[in-house]
Structure formats: C-alpha cells, structure tokens
Design an enzyme around this catalytic site. Structure first.
Site, PDB file in Angstrom:
ATOM      1  CG  ASP A   9     129.546  -6.640 -45.979  1.00  0.00           C
ATOM      2  OD1 ASP A   9     130.092  -7.678 -46.390  1.00  0.00           O
ATOM      3  OD2 ASP A   9     128.689  -6.621 -45.081  1.00  0.00           O
ATOM      4  CG  ASP A  11     126.038 -12.065 -46.678  1.00  0.00           C
ATOM      5  OD1 ASP A  11     125.243 -12.202 -47.618  1.00  0.00           O
ATOM      6  OD2 ASP A  11     126.940 -12.898 -46.422  1.00  0.00           O
ATOM      7  CG  ASP A  20     127.070 -17.948 -45.791  1.00  0.00           C
ATOM      8  OD1 ASP A  20     127.020 -18.148 -47.022  1.00  0.00           O
ATOM      9  OD2 ASP A  20     128.121 -17.624 -45.208  1.00  0.00           O
TER      10      ASP A  20
END
Length: 286
Positions: A9, A11, A20
């Site tokens: 993954d 983030d 984000d």
C-alpha cells in the site's frame, strides 16, 4: 527471487502520512475539503479539490513541490531498496493516484524499484489542471465490494496481480498495508503468503476480530524500523535458498564441462595408446 512478490500500500505504509490529506492541508483547502466530504466519494472529491487549487492559481509544480515535502521514513526507503536488490518483484496497490505516487517515488529515487503501480489514474489537462480518475468506473458498474471504496476494490486488484504471475513455480506474496481495503486484499492471500498489517491501524483492528478469515501468515509492524526488519527477515530465507540453488546449478554445470573435457582428453589418449580409459569417480557419479 522472482518467486517473491511484495505488494505495498502507499499512504500510511510507504508514506508515513496520507498524500491526499497532506496536499489538502499544506495547500490551504482543508476547510473546503471538509465541507464537500459528505457529498462526494473520496476519489471524486480529490478531483474536485485539484480543480479548486487550479482556480486559486496553484500550478502542477506547486503540487509536486508540496508532495516532495511529505515524510518518508529512511528505514522504509532502505527496505524497498534492499528488497529490490534481492531480486523481489515489487508492486504498489494504492487508493492514492498516479501523479502523487510517481512524484514522491521519483523524488526519493525509488520509482525504478517497482515493476507495477496499481492506483487511480491521473493526467494534466490542457489547462494545467490535475485530473484524478477512479480505478474502477463506478458510474457505469459497481465492483460489488462493501469493504472498499467505490473507485477501487483492492481484493479484485490482488486477484488480477496473482493471475498475472507466471504459471511456473510457486509464487509467494507479501502484502503490506494499513487500511480497511488492505484487509480485503489480504483475504486474497493464500497459505504460504504473508500479510504485514500496520499495528493499531484499521486493518489490524479488523484482523484481531476476523483472524480466521486470513489464510496467510500475519506479521504486524508499527513503524519504519519494524517494517524493514520484518520484511527483510521474511525475504532472506528465500534469497539464501535461491543463491544456494543457483550455486548448486552452476557447480553441476562446471562439473559437466570438466567431465566432458576429461572424457575428450581420455578418448584422444585411448586412440593413440589403445589403452582402457579410466574415468574420474566424480564424472561417474555425475
């Protein structure tokens, strides 16, 4: 080590924060983001926020410079480079977007370590506005998974990754993540695979109450130092085994060449002396 596939993954796994949220907060649109959050899916909301940044005069270069300031633990950089140097097949599966991930990985010299990046596509339009699109087009067809956001089911992507691997040989998959959607990806792992959930994050909480659903071996981690230590501990046995197998194979090839040379020499001697050849015992065993 092509038999070991490591899927990260991004983030809160590779990156210590959420990319984000980082951009939204650093570029001063967090209040507007919070206002729109109840009305739009996250992926669509980020596209809307990029339009807002463009309307405020922020350029793609401003966004890139912001991303380069995001924190990336040096131990995670080291872990990625070590796994790549060992020959592992490294991939990313993330609900961020291509521009954010590419910018950060290039900045830290990691982009070449990854064979594939599975994430939401993005592009810069003719006006210089960064557009962010969904991985799955949920406006026309739902992926049907209640655990994942409408724009990306990580379980479906993991199925595609496994199906894309070469048929020969058993492929071991190591998956690292922190969120609810990462649990969905973890459900697609098989016995002999490894799941590395980040401890005290959503994936860990779900695993603690649904452990029987996971077939893979679970090794939790809490920070960059943990991630590096555990990941390399999992990889090393495969690396040592493969080095041994390659060395054994090379030794057999060298022995075969030596035997061929000895046999040719003895045959030539036999032709000249008409004596019975005596092969070395190692050649007989080979």
């Amino acid at each position: 080590m092509a038999g070991v596939v490591v899927v990260f993954d991004f983030d809160k796994t590779i990156l210590d924060c959420d990319s984000d949220n980082w951009v939204v907060d650093e570029l001063g649109i967090s209040e507007l983001f919070t206002q729109f959050l109840p009305t739009l899916p996250w992926n669509s909301l980020m596209d809307r926020m990029m339009m807002e940044l463009h309307s405020r005069g922020k350029t793609i270069e401003d966004i890139a410079e912001c991303l380069k300031r995001a924190t990336l633990n040096p131990r995670i950089i080291s872990a990625i480079k070590s796994a790549h140097a060992s020959g592992c097949d490294l991939r990313i599966l993330s609900d961020a977007n291509a521009f954010f991930i590419d910018t950060i990985l290039k900045h830290h010299g990691l982009i070449e370590c990854f064979k594939e990046i599975n994430t939401n596509p993005s592009f810069i339009d003719e006006e210089g506005w960064l557009r962010i699109l969904p991985y799955h087009d949920f406006s026309s067809h739902s992926h049907g998974c209640s655990s994942c956001p409408p724009n990306m089911c990580k379980g479906l992507v993991m199925e595609r990754i496994r199906a894309s691997l070469p048929a020969e040989g058993k492929k071991k998959i190591i998956y690292l993540g922190d969120g609810t959607a990462d649990f969905c990806a973890g459900l697609k792992l098989e016995e002999g695979d490894f799941l590395m959930p980040r401890k005290n994050y959503p994936i860990w909480e779900i695993i603690c109450t649904n452990r029987s659903l996971i077939k893979a071996k679970v090794h939790e981690w809490k920070d960059g130092e943990d991630l590096e230590t555990i990941l390399l501990d999992l990889i090393n046995p495969f690396f040592i085994e493969e080095k041994y197998n390659v060395r054994s194979s090379n030794d057999r090839m060298v022995l075969a060449v030596e035997c061929k040379f000895l046999t040719s020499s003895i045959t030539a001697h036999e032709a000249s002396s008409n004596s019975t050849p005596q092969f070395p015992s190692s050649c007989k065993e080979f």
